[in-house]
Scaffold this motif. Structure first.
Motif, PDB file in Angstrom:
ATOM      1  N   ILE A   9     -12.145  22.000 -17.865  1.00  0.00           N
ATOM      2  CA  ILE A   9     -11.914  21.571 -19.252  1.00  0.00           C
ATOM      3  C   ILE A   9     -10.428  21.732 -19.570  1.00  0.00           C
ATOM      4  N   PRO A  10      -9.665  20.635 -19.557  1.00  0.00           N
ATOM      5  CA  PRO A  10      -8.251  20.748 -19.926  1.00  0.00           C
ATOM      6  C   PRO A  10      -8.138  20.951 -21.436  1.00  0.00           C
ATOM      7  N   ALA A  11      -7.478  22.027 -21.815  1.00  0.00           N
ATOM      8  CA  ALA A  11      -7.378  22.365 -23.244  1.00  0.00           C
ATOM      9  C   ALA A  11      -5.986  22.902 -23.570  1.00  0.00           C
ATOM     10  N   ALA A  12      -4.999  22.371 -22.889  1.00  0.00           N
ATOM     11  CA  ALA A  12      -3.642  22.909 -23.059  1.00  0.00           C
ATOM     12  C   ALA A  12      -2.758  22.034 -23.948  1.00  0.00           C
ATOM     13  N   GLY A  13      -3.284  20.896 -24.378  1.00  0.00           N
ATOM     14  CA  GLY A  13      -2.464  19.951 -25.165  1.00  0.00           C
ATOM     15  C   GLY A  13      -1.998  20.544 -26.489  1.00  0.00           C
ATOM     16  N   LEU A  14      -0.966  19.964 -27.055  1.00  0.00           N
ATOM     17  CA  LEU A  14      -0.358  20.512 -28.275  1.00  0.00           C
ATOM     18  C   LEU A  14      -1.093  20.093 -29.546  1.00  0.00           C
ATOM     19  N   GLY A  15      -1.913  19.061 -29.455  1.00  0.00           N
ATOM     20  CA  GLY A  15      -2.702  18.645 -30.620  1.00  0.00           C
ATOM     21  C   GLY A  15      -1.852  18.189 -31.798  1.00  0.00           C
ATOM     22  N   THR A  16      -0.789  17.443 -31.513  1.00  0.00           N
ATOM     23  CA  THR A  16       0.144  17.082 -32.588  1.00  0.00           C
ATOM     24  C   THR A  16      -0.479  16.139 -33.625  1.00  0.00           C
ATOM     25  N   ARG A  17      -1.551  15.438 -33.236  1.00  0.00           N
ATOM     26  CA  ARG A  17      -2.164  14.505 -34.200  1.00  0.00           C
ATOM     27  C   ARG A  17      -3.047  15.212 -35.222  1.00  0.00           C
ATOM     28  N   VAL A  18      -3.271  16.501 -35.025  1.00  0.00           N
ATOM     29  CA  VAL A  18      -4.117  17.230 -35.979  1.00  0.00           C
ATOM     30  C   VAL A  18      -3.318  18.309 -36.712  1.00  0.00           C
ATOM     31  N   PRO A  26      -5.635  26.331 -31.532  1.00  0.00           N
ATOM     32  CA  PRO A  26      -5.914  25.222 -30.625  1.00  0.00           C
ATOM     33  C   PRO A  26      -6.872  24.218 -31.257  1.00  0.00           C
ATOM     34  N   LYS A  27      -6.636  22.916 -31.028  1.00  0.00           N
ATOM     35  CA  LYS A  27      -7.560  21.918 -31.600  1.00  0.00           C
ATOM     36  C   LYS A  27      -8.962  22.079 -31.015  1.00  0.00           C
ATOM     37  N   GLU A  28      -9.024  22.613 -29.784  1.00  0.00           N
ATOM     38  CA  GLU A  28     -10.327  22.805 -29.139  1.00  0.00           C
ATOM     39  C   GLU A  28     -11.166  23.843 -29.879  1.00  0.00           C
ATOM     40  N   MET A  29     -10.525  24.643 -30.754  1.00  0.00           N
ATOM     41  CA  MET A  29     -11.255  25.657 -31.527  1.00  0.00           C
ATOM     42  C   MET A  29     -11.583  25.167 -32.933  1.00  0.00           C
ATOM     43  N   ARG A 103      -3.383  28.984 -16.982  1.00  0.00           N
ATOM     44  CA  ARG A 103      -2.465  28.449 -17.996  1.00  0.00           C
ATOM     45  C   ARG A 103      -1.594  27.346 -17.406  1.00  0.00           C
ATOM     46  N   GLN A 104      -1.531  26.253 -18.125  1.00  0.00           N
ATOM     47  CA  GLN A 104      -0.585  25.183 -17.778  1.00  0.00           C
ATOM     48  C   GLN A 104       0.714  25.557 -18.499  1.00  0.00           C
ATOM     49  N   LYS A 105       1.735  25.857 -17.733  1.00  0.00           N
ATOM     50  CA  LYS A 105       2.931  26.445 -18.354  1.00  0.00           C
ATOM     51  C   LYS A 105       3.762  25.436 -19.136  1.00  0.00           C
ATOM     52  N   LEU A 108       2.718  18.834 -19.377  1.00  0.00           N
ATOM     53  CA  LEU A 108       3.298  17.645 -18.737  1.00  0.00           C
ATOM     54  C   LEU A 108       2.292  16.505 -18.628  1.00  0.00           C
ATOM     55  N   GLY A 109       1.127  16.663 -19.221  1.00  0.00           N
ATOM     56  CA  GLY A 109       0.148  15.583 -19.219  1.00  0.00           C
ATOM     57  C   GLY A 109      -1.190  16.020 -18.638  1.00  0.00           C
ATOM     58  N   LEU A 110      -2.218  15.195 -18.923  1.00  0.00           N
ATOM     59  CA  LEU A 110      -3.582  15.508 -18.482  1.00  0.00           C
ATOM     60  C   LEU A 110      -3.677  15.548 -16.954  1.00  0.00           C
ATOM     61  N   TYR A 130     -12.830  16.526 -21.249  1.00  0.00           N
ATOM     62  CA  TYR A 130     -11.610  16.655 -22.038  1.00  0.00           C
ATOM     63  C   TYR A 130     -11.902  17.579 -23.230  1.00  0.00           C
ATOM     64  N   GLY A 131     -11.008  18.541 -23.425  1.00  0.00           N
ATOM     65  CA  GLY A 131     -11.280  19.601 -24.396  1.00  0.00           C
ATOM     66  C   GLY A 131     -11.333  19.170 -25.839  1.00  0.00           C
ATOM     67  N   ASP A 132     -10.910  17.944 -26.137  1.00  0.00           N
ATOM     68  CA  ASP A 132     -10.955  17.500 -27.528  1.00  0.00           C
ATOM     69  C   ASP A 132     -11.958  16.370 -27.741  1.00  0.00           C
ATOM     70  N   ASP A 133     -12.791  16.103 -26.736  1.00  0.00           N
ATOM     71  CA  ASP A 133     -13.821  15.074 -26.879  1.00  0.00           C
ATOM     72  C   ASP A 133     -15.195  15.721 -26.836  1.00  0.00           C
TER      73      ASP A 133
HETATM   74  P1  UTP Z   1      -4.433  14.490 -25.403  1.00  0.00           P
HETATM   75  O1  UTP Z   1      -3.282  13.675 -24.984  1.00  0.00           O
HETATM   76  O2  UTP Z   1      -5.429  13.886 -26.328  1.00  0.00           O
HETATM   77  O3  UTP Z   1      -3.971  15.877 -26.045  1.00  0.00           O
HETATM   78  O4  UTP Z   1      -5.145  15.041 -24.102  1.00  0.00           O
HETATM   79  P2  UTP Z   1      -2.631  16.270 -26.819  1.00  0.00           P
HETATM   80  O5  UTP Z   1      -1.469  16.167 -25.911  1.00  0.00           O
HETATM   81  O6  UTP Z   1      -2.944  17.611 -27.394  1.00  0.00           O
HETATM   82  O7  UTP Z   1      -2.570  15.162 -27.976  1.00  0.00           O
HETATM   83  P3  UTP Z   1      -1.566  14.956 -29.188  1.00  0.00           P
HETATM   84  O8  UTP Z   1      -0.453  15.979 -29.121  1.00  0.00           O
HETATM   85  O9  UTP Z   1      -2.373  15.123 -30.455  1.00  0.00           O
HETATM   86  O10 UTP Z   1      -1.109  13.534 -29.036  1.00  0.00           O
HETATM   87  C1  UTP Z   1      -6.550  15.083 -23.844  1.00  0.00           C
HETATM   88  C2  UTP Z   1      -6.971  16.457 -23.374  1.00  0.00           C
HETATM   89  O11 UTP Z   1      -6.107  16.932 -22.342  1.00  0.00           O
HETATM   90  C3  UTP Z   1      -5.542  18.186 -22.656  1.00  0.00           C
HETATM   91  C4  UTP Z   1      -5.647  18.299 -24.173  1.00  0.00           C
HETATM   92  O12 UTP Z   1      -5.763  19.663 -24.567  1.00  0.00           O
HETATM   93  C5  UTP Z   1      -6.899  17.497 -24.496  1.00  0.00           C
HETATM   94  O13 UTP Z   1      -8.045  18.298 -24.450  1.00  0.00           O
HETATM   95  N1  UTP Z   1      -4.149  18.231 -22.151  1.00  0.00           N
HETATM   96  C6  UTP Z   1      -3.266  17.237 -22.466  1.00  0.00           C
HETATM   97  C7  UTP Z   1      -3.759  19.286 -21.362  1.00  0.00           C
HETATM   98  O14 UTP Z   1      -4.553  20.200 -21.051  1.00  0.00           O
HETATM   99  N2  UTP Z   1      -2.463  19.322 -20.902  1.00  0.00           N
HETATM  100  C8  UTP Z   1      -1.556  18.350 -21.203  1.00  0.00           C
HETATM  101  O15 UTP Z   1      -0.397  18.452 -20.753  1.00  0.00           O
HETATM  102  C9  UTP Z   1      -1.976  17.285 -22.017  1.00  0.00           C
END
Ligand code: UTP
Length: 293
Positions: A9-18, A26-29, A103-105, A108-110, A130-133
């Motif tokens: 479950i990738p959950a390291a994204g920044l969640g900038t859209r929320v 974390p958006k996953e929470m 931890r993804q340090k 850099l992307g999914l 995907y951690g936000d779906d």
């Molecule tokens: P998203 O692209 O939707 O997540 O990735 P994001 O980067 O948090 O989105 P913004 O900032 O709102 O645009 C889909 C999934 O992949 C994870 C995210 O946590 C999400 O669950 N992800 C994304 C990572 O784990 N690492 C990354 O570098 C990017």
């Protein structure tokens, strides 16, 4: 075909859209009524027969680990008459599955996040959720992908048709029916991430779930940054599709995008309507409110 027992479950994204909700959380929470989104996702994996789950976290995501851990102070406080159900629920979360964290340090992307799972999955196939779906449904989407893997012996992705407007933000699949295969199964031999107008193959897009085979790691090793400057998992899966083929599963279930504000509210409202504790009262409230709109 070996049974699939691992999930990532990738959950390291920044969640900038929320933002600003995700500035420190974390958006996953984000909760859907009373459970964080990622708990629904872990529960889906467990219902699909997954035993070991790797959650890819990053800076500021520590509360995800706390959520799936034991909570001795809370458990002591709940160990009294009248609190049995809450105690059972808290203990249940900590015992859902074998959950591991890495931890993804750098975000850099999914694709980069999934690459981190290699020591965990080794030579085994694995499901990526995907951690936000969040996908709700009787038949867990992860299980639908596992069955497709068992049927065709290759990677599989969860797909649904989306609007032309949405396809620009997602991915687009080149699909063909599979002779003798199930009507909701397709052979995918190419795909493109965030297609520009005219670049799309179809309106079928990957929505939050895939089942990958270990070859993906060799591909990810040479996958260059793509859309948005990120290492895109879709770009690596596109190479897998072109070289070996990937099964597209038009899955049953309702998907909520917890990565955008509208998706969060849709998940909240629809789940609240059927919630055993507040469902009837919330329905009455919503009907009254709707009458005023
Ligand atoms: P998203 O692209 O939707 O997540 O990735 P994001 O980067 O948090 O989105 P913004 O900032 O709102 O645009 C889909 C999934 O992949 C994870 C995210 O946590 C999400 O669950 N992800 C994304 C990572 O784990 N690492 C990354 O570098 C990017």
């Amino acid at each position: 075909m070996a049974k699939v027992t691992k999930a990532v479950i990738p959950a390291a994204g920044l969640g900038t859209r929320v933002l600003p909700a995700t500035k420190a959380m974390p958006k996953e929470m984000l909760p859907i009524v009373d459970k964080p989104a990622i708990q629904y996702i872990v529960e889906e994996a467990v219902r699909a027969g997954i035993e070991d789950i790797l959650i890819i976290t990053g800076r500021g995501k520590g509360i995800i680990e706390d959520h799936f851990d034991r909570a001795p102070e809370l458990e002591t406080a709940l160990a009294k008459p009248g609190k049995e159900k809450a105690l059972e629920e808290c203990l249940g979360i900590a015992g859902l599955a074998n959950i591991f964290f890495v931890r993804q340090k750098q975000t850099l992307g999914l694709g980069h996040a999934v690459r981190m799972a290699k020591p965990f999955t080794g030579s085994e196939p694995f499901v990526v959720l995907y951690g936000d779906d969040v996908i709700m449904g009787e038949d867990p989407c992860a299980a639908q992908l596992c069955r497709a893997y068992e049927a065709y012996g290759r990677a599989a992705v969860g797909i649904k048709e989306v609007s032309l407007d949405a396809i620009r933000r997602y991915s687009s699949m080149k699909v063909a029916p599979i002779p003798g295969g199930a009507a909701n199964h397709y052979l995918i031999d190419d795909m493109v991430e965030k297609p520009a107008p005219g670049q799309e193959f179809s309106l079928f897009s990957i929505l939050g779930r895939c089942l990958l085979t270990p070859e993906i790691y060799d591909i990810l090793d040479h996958t260059a940054p793509g859309a948005g400057g990120e290492i895109q998992l879709t770009d690596a899966m596109a190479e897998l599709a072109r070289t070996r083929g990937v099964t597209g599963v038009d899955f049953t279930g309702k998907r909520y995008d917890m990565g955008n504000k509208l998706g969060v509210m849709q998940a909240q409202v629809e789940t609240a309507l059927t919630h055993p504790e507040i469902g009837p009262a919330f329905r009455a409230y919503l009907k009254e409110l709707a009458g005023q709109l």
